[in-house]
Motif scaffolding. Sequence first.
Motif, mmCIF file in Angstrom:
data_model
loop_
_atom_site.group_PDB
_atom_site.id
_atom_site.type_symbol
_atom_site.label_atom_id
_atom_site.label_comp_id
_atom_site.label_asym_id
_atom_site.label_seq_id
_atom_site.Cartn_x
_atom_site.Cartn_y
_atom_site.Cartn_z
ATOM 1 N N GLN A 426 0.747 -1.339 -0.050
ATOM 2 C CA GLN A 426 0.091 -0.092 0.131
ATOM 3 C C GLN A 426 0.880 1.232 0.008
ATOM 4 O O GLN A 426 0.571 2.313 -0.837
ATOM 5 C CB GLN A 426 -1.033 0.111 1.248
ATOM 6 C CG GLN A 426 -1.872 1.263 1.304
ATOM 7 C CD GLN A 426 -1.224 2.222 2.205
ATOM 8 O OE1 GLN A 426 -0.738 2.125 3.387
ATOM 9 N NE2 GLN A 426 -1.023 3.530 1.681
ATOM 10 N N THR A 427 1.856 1.226 0.765
ATOM 11 C CA THR A 427 2.678 2.293 0.756
ATOM 12 C C THR A 427 3.584 2.786 -0.426
ATOM 13 O O THR A 427 4.001 3.546 -0.721
ATOM 14 C CB THR A 427 3.646 2.381 2.253
ATOM 15 O OG1 THR A 427 4.097 1.300 2.350
ATOM 16 C CG2 THR A 427 2.556 2.927 3.207
ATOM 17 N N PRO A 471 10.015 -6.680 8.414
ATOM 18 C CA PRO A 471 8.606 -6.683 8.656
ATOM 19 C C PRO A 471 8.052 -5.489 9.352
ATOM 20 O O PRO A 471 7.011 -5.393 9.428
ATOM 21 C CB PRO A 471 8.597 -7.958 9.653
ATOM 22 C CG PRO A 471 10.064 -8.016 10.432
ATOM 23 C CD PRO A 471 11.059 -7.763 9.098
ATOM 24 N N LEU A 472 9.109 -4.615 10.025
ATOM 25 C CA LEU A 472 8.574 -3.371 10.546
ATOM 26 C C LEU A 472 8.110 -2.441 9.747
ATOM 27 O O LEU A 472 7.557 -1.476 9.796
ATOM 28 C CB LEU A 472 9.642 -2.968 11.457
ATOM 29 C CG LEU A 472 10.007 -3.975 12.874
ATOM 30 C CD1 LEU A 472 11.032 -3.270 13.709
ATOM 31 C CD2 LEU A 472 8.612 -4.001 13.730
ATOM 32 N N ILE A 473 8.433 -2.365 8.300
ATOM 33 C CA ILE A 473 7.905 -1.668 7.397
ATOM 34 C C ILE A 473 6.469 -2.013 7.179
ATOM 35 O O ILE A 473 5.659 -0.843 7.164
ATOM 36 C CB ILE A 473 8.620 -1.962 6.112
ATOM 37 C CG1 ILE A 473 10.237 -1.311 6.229
ATOM 38 C CG2 ILE A 473 8.105 -1.236 4.951
ATOM 39 C CD1 ILE A 473 10.828 -1.713 5.176
ATOM 40 N N SER A 474 6.069 -3.054 7.222
ATOM 41 C CA SER A 474 4.512 -3.591 6.889
ATOM 42 C C SER A 474 3.998 -3.343 8.366
ATOM 43 O O SER A 474 2.803 -2.689 8.493
ATOM 44 C CB SER A 474 4.607 -5.092 6.890
ATOM 45 O OG SER A 474 4.713 -5.350 5.210
ATOM 46 N N PHE A 475 4.437 -3.376 9.511
ATOM 47 C CA PHE A 475 3.747 -2.988 10.936
ATOM 48 C C PHE A 475 3.709 -1.540 10.779
ATOM 49 O O PHE A 475 2.494 -0.927 11.049
ATOM 50 C CB PHE A 475 4.740 -3.385 12.142
ATOM 51 C CG PHE A 475 4.215 -3.073 13.172
ATOM 52 C CD1 PHE A 475 3.432 -3.734 13.813
ATOM 53 C CD2 PHE A 475 4.243 -1.726 13.765
ATOM 54 C CE1 PHE A 475 2.912 -3.641 15.318
ATOM 55 C CE2 PHE A 475 3.886 -1.392 15.187
ATOM 56 C CZ PHE A 475 3.167 -2.409 15.760
ATOM 57 N N GLN A 482 1.326 5.596 5.792
ATOM 58 C CA GLN A 482 2.186 6.693 5.568
ATOM 59 C C GLN A 482 3.567 5.988 5.158
ATOM 60 O O GLN A 482 3.944 4.780 5.561
ATOM 61 C CB GLN A 482 2.397 7.532 6.946
ATOM 62 C CG GLN A 482 1.082 8.281 7.005
ATOM 63 C CD GLN A 482 1.349 9.184 8.372
ATOM 64 O OE1 GLN A 482 2.099 8.501 9.412
ATOM 65 N NE2 GLN A 482 0.963 10.305 8.181
ATOM 66 N N ASP A 483 4.274 6.768 4.416
ATOM 67 C CA ASP A 483 5.626 6.334 4.073
ATOM 68 C C ASP A 483 6.648 6.888 5.212
ATOM 69 O O ASP A 483 6.201 7.187 6.121
ATOM 70 C CB ASP A 483 5.971 6.852 2.781
ATOM 71 C CG ASP A 483 6.289 8.513 2.740
ATOM 72 O OD1 ASP A 483 6.286 9.024 3.761
ATOM 73 O OD2 ASP A 483 6.194 9.021 1.578
ATOM 74 N N ALA A 484 8.043 6.405 5.158
ATOM 75 C CA ALA A 484 8.883 6.632 5.862
ATOM 76 C C ALA A 484 9.137 8.331 6.256
ATOM 77 O O ALA A 484 9.701 8.579 7.267
ATOM 78 C CB ALA A 484 10.417 6.398 5.885
ATOM 79 N N ALA A 489 -0.087 12.979 5.291
ATOM 80 C CA ALA A 489 -0.486 13.773 6.692
ATOM 81 C C ALA A 489 -1.821 12.992 7.163
ATOM 82 O O ALA A 489 -2.757 12.931 6.335
ATOM 83 C CB ALA A 489 -0.621 15.021 6.949
ATOM 84 N N GLY A 490 -1.825 12.257 8.047
ATOM 85 C CA GLY A 490 -3.056 11.658 8.515
ATOM 86 C C GLY A 490 -3.371 10.013 8.101
ATOM 87 O O GLY A 490 -3.947 9.292 8.468
ATOM 88 N N GLY A 491 -2.581 9.957 7.211
ATOM 89 C CA GLY A 491 -2.462 8.579 6.446
ATOM 90 C C GLY A 491 -3.253 8.490 5.232
ATOM 91 O O GLY A 491 -4.292 9.478 4.767
#
Length: 567
Positions: A426-427, A471-475, A482-484, A489-491
Amino acid sequence: MLISLAPRRALLALLLAGTPSLAAAQPRAVTSQSPADLIVTNARVYTADDTRPLVEAFAVRGGRIVFTGSAREAATLTGAATQVVDAGGRTVIPGMVDGHAHFVGLAQKLRSVDLVGTRSYDEVIARVVDRAKTTPAGSWIVGRGWDQNAWGNTAFPTHEALSAAVPNHPVILDRVDGHAALANAAAMRLAGLTAATKDPSGGKILRDAKGAPTGVLIDRASGLVENKVPAPSREELRAALKDAVARMHSLGLVGMHDAGASRESIELFEDMAATRELNLRLYVMIGDNAEALQHYFALGPRNALYDGQLWVRAVKLYADGAMGSRGAALLEPYSDDPNNSGLLLSAPAHIQEVAERGLAAGFQVNTHAIGDRGNRVVLDAYERAFAQVPRADHRFRVEHAQILHQDDIPRFAQLGVIPSMQASHQTSDMYWIGKRLGPTRLYGAYAWQSLLKTGVVIPNGSDFPVEDVNPLISFHASIARQDARAWPAGGWYPEQRMSREDALRSMTLWPAYAGFQEQLMGSIAPGKYADFVMLDQDIMRIPADLVLQTRVLSTWLAGKLVYTASQ
């Protein structure tokens, strides 16, 4: 069906109550007062076990959890040979499992040209040129990770610039999603690819105005060239797989669901497991090959082989392609390509036929479907198969389930089908997916919360090497969308975010359920494998934008340390 009408919380309660090892274990009781092999204490342990979700200590004996609770109680299990780990207040979570990834793909990527993050075609070419300097002339150069959507010019590249820069090596470069490839002139010559070559079923050769191949090959067309690349030797692949396991351990992964492996690969996995070289909870989906399916269906489901290193009880099919290469099958044409509705890679009758055989043989069937038409085709085929061969608790899956028509969202729960999704997609896709779909269809895109509210669970993953292994990228994507850089803003469509509790389950307990492994793994609970991870930050409480800065301090498999971070 097990999932069909129950709300998600009721399903989790049923899952726990139906697990003998958990139902028999009282949260504060131990199965025996004999000393533990390992005690982890002074920790903030998120167990993913609803009977005791947060504890400060646990004990391990014989590779399994025997107690969870207070540090004082755990200390009573200390013996002369007990290893005591003081976590210093650090966070501990169950060992994470990638619910959809590609083991051999990661192994090969670690030894190929890494094109992830390239910002232009020129940068792609430069990386290939660098590899060519150390590669004998005439030898193949393989790379992966380019994404034209991240370039200033988002059109597909053509081979001419690559062919001019690297004329003496055949080159094949997989797109980031693995559903398109770019070949140079030398590679196309070796493959006999010309203007006269016909598109294969389920694939497309992109062509210029004169009909000549541009070098871009969509879905099954890439096999026309990739089949000419020499396969690594068994020992070369074995060594590369060990590197891949080490990479997974360093990021807190103790297991993965391998989404489509050949018989040759599975036999290598089993050989590694038998010699204790695998060191991974590997749930394998057999690739869609007639001879392989016949072989494994005859053997029957095989579970927890070699002390829980290997499961062979699932099949992987393909319904369509991917969004980035416009190969995902849509009910209506692409908004940015009105003459294209994507590709079906398998006939619906084939999906139904394999589903019926899987049901009869006791095998789970998992089908890649990304577009709304691809998903509907799979759900329809499954529904027909269930009518022909009724079977409770089949746990069939749709892999990705990225774009869904609103009418199909409730059908997963109604049919007992699990949507296996990868939050990091998604991101990665949110920057351009609106151009592909237009605004209306986005309401069914990466619709985690809409699905969860129907009563299903969502095993999470990365689809590595398509996305990064971490896996913390997917978490982070699950809880923030949101991206890194905390954009947007807000998702992105924030109403579809997961809670942190569900995001943790999606990487621990829910992949275990999706692999018929919930009695053995997925939570830190008595009776289960002592697979766990220590983190330097509390991902359940810190601001979302700090999650991606979290480091894995150590990873443990069956109570044994398999990774520790350097100081």
